[in-house]
Design a protein around this motif. Sequence first.
Motif, PDB file in Angstrom:
ATOM      1  N   ASP A 105      29.895   0.705 127.792  1.00  0.00           N
ATOM      2  CA  ASP A 105      29.747   1.724 126.759  1.00  0.00           C
ATOM      3  C   ASP A 105      31.021   2.559 126.650  1.00  0.00           C
ATOM      4  O   ASP A 105      30.821   3.414 125.738  1.00  0.00           O
ATOM      5  N   ASP A 106      31.712   2.378 127.586  1.00  0.00           N
ATOM      6  CA  ASP A 106      33.083   3.162 127.356  1.00  0.00           C
ATOM      7  C   ASP A 106      34.098   2.473 126.574  1.00  0.00           C
ATOM      8  O   ASP A 106      34.296   1.335 126.368  1.00  0.00           O
ATOM      9  N   ALA A 107      35.082   3.279 125.820  1.00  0.00           N
ATOM     10  CA  ALA A 107      36.421   2.685 125.108  1.00  0.00           C
ATOM     11  C   ALA A 107      37.567   3.238 126.023  1.00  0.00           C
ATOM     12  O   ALA A 107      37.885   4.389 125.993  1.00  0.00           O
ATOM     13  N   LEU A 108      38.357   2.240 126.437  1.00  0.00           N
ATOM     14  CA  LEU A 108      39.553   2.567 127.297  1.00  0.00           C
ATOM     15  C   LEU A 108      40.594   1.415 126.623  1.00  0.00           C
ATOM     16  O   LEU A 108      40.490   0.506 127.056  1.00  0.00           O
ATOM     17  N   SER A 109      41.635   1.959 125.939  1.00  0.00           N
ATOM     18  CA  SER A 109      42.732   1.243 125.519  1.00  0.00           C
ATOM     19  C   SER A 109      43.698   1.148 126.254  1.00  0.00           C
ATOM     20  O   SER A 109      44.152   1.627 127.436  1.00  0.00           O
TER      21      SER A 109
END
Length: 224
Positions: free
Chosen positions: A182-186
Amino acid sequence: MRILLVEDNLPLAEALATLLAGAGYAVDTVHDGASAEAFAAAEAFDLVILDLNLPQMDGLAVLRAMRARANPAAVLILTARGTPEERVKGLDLGADDYMTKPFDIGEFEARVRSLLRRQAGLRASTVSLGPVTLDLVSRQFAVAGQPLDLPARERALLELLFMRAGKVVAKERIIQSLTALDDALSDNAIEQYASRLRKRLAPHGLSLRTARGIGYYLEQAAAE
């Protein structure tokens, strides 16, 4: 380090997830065996904390399916089913450790750390590279005995690279290890963390190098 927590007791699951996240781990939580089996098949985890009394699919069945696929994640069984027969069955199916409820939180945290050290192939309680030391119990870095304060994500990245010093860690592995689903890390965010960390480490004789198109690795800087 990424952990899958499988627990159908919602208050306990929330408490353990908060505890683990507070210690700097990326935690995904599911509450039934079918979801656990699907997550374990689709994602890479360093540790699975597995209850046995689960809806939809028993915890031992989840463990059996994981090992049938040669899933390398460490497994800590955490259950009220603590008879010798249950313990033997779980260990024989491939569990790495077994705790019965109720349990002591301090012991739980110690067992989690021990299993993750084992996963990384480490036996000692500290690891050093040049003047930088990582205490595997507190998960804190120091330089010549003085604390090295780092933001949480940079510390997690350094820990991952530190325990695999000299080996390239792929960007995909870094993203998986530093984040829950549920995290976003590009990719760009990883590059920013790596750039900041590189500048922090340079004065201490460590080089964070880029394997172009693949990932990053950590090594001691060559002596001038």
